[in-house]
Design an enzyme around this catalytic site. Sequence first.
Site, mmCIF file in Angstrom:
data_model
loop_
_atom_site.group_PDB
_atom_site.id
_atom_site.type_symbol
_atom_site.label_atom_id
_atom_site.label_comp_id
_atom_site.label_asym_id
_atom_site.label_seq_id
_atom_site.Cartn_x
_atom_site.Cartn_y
_atom_site.Cartn_z
ATOM 1 C CG ASP A 121 -2.442 -0.777 1.181
ATOM 2 O OD1 ASP A 121 -2.538 -1.142 -0.177
ATOM 3 O OD2 ASP A 121 -3.162 -0.601 1.856
ATOM 4 N NE ARG A 129 -6.837 0.867 4.454
ATOM 5 C CZ ARG A 129 -5.796 0.532 3.863
ATOM 6 N NH1 ARG A 129 -5.698 0.004 2.540
ATOM 7 N NH2 ARG A 129 -4.709 1.281 3.945
#
Length: 294
Positions: A112, A284
């Site tokens: 990410d 998240r």
Amino acid sequence: MSAVLSPRPITSRIEVHPLTGVLGAAITGVDLRQQLDDELWSQIHQAFLQHQVIYFPDQALTPEQHIAFSRRFGPVEPVPLLKPVDGYPELQMIRREATETGRVIGENWHTDSTFLERPPAAVVMRAVEVPPFGGDTGFLSMYTAYETLSPTMRDMIDGLGVVHSATRIFGSLYQAQNRRFAGTSARAMSVEDGDREVVHPMVVTHPGTGRKLLYVNQVYAQRIDGMTEAESLPLLKFLYEHASRFDFTCRVRWKNNQVLIWDNLCTMHRAVPDYAGQLRYLTRTTIGGERPRR
């Protein structure tokens, strides 16, 4: 003469169930809705460092509890690409409606946000509503990817840097980004932000374990620093293919209220887009990281 007593071993208060011999583990015996004392937290954190990806079944956390648990791993710093959950700016959504078509965001192996100077250290994700089948997430170990290279290859790449940017995701190499992201859980981003470049080492030392890891991914890596894209391509292509070997991976099947944490420095992950026609909704938090270092 007094006897020397050996320290009593600490009995683990959690049960750790490894998924593979490389990475991944399920953890039971703990309720994340409760405040964790230091000993219990230490055991969870040690399992996280060892297994790189851990998950906890049956954890019906509120948004506040999700955020509070996440802060044990470090500061919560949302990534720029994802929309927040209403009323909770630190909590972001990964949501795909049953009516959505086209490519699934995150379906290629990646780490990410490596286009940032300080990419995230970890992600804490909870399944809110997931399909009864499909929609798994795959993970792979970049420790193992590095450690299984030949000594000669490791020596060659240890001093290299890699240029990262998001140009293929929302920069000038993907001018149609507004059409791609419209109606999804991703924000529309500026082309200028997408094209901004940063250099990270190709081989990074993990600050929590001291282990070296391979730090490249085909979503954000553009070229080897100091080389052209054409010169970089053969080596990067080899490393991508090497890192994604099946025996370096694990696969996690989501269930509602499952909480999963992955180490965003030493792993890559990808969504499995096999749930067309079904809603998949997860929330998240993102844990802020340091600038990767050799």
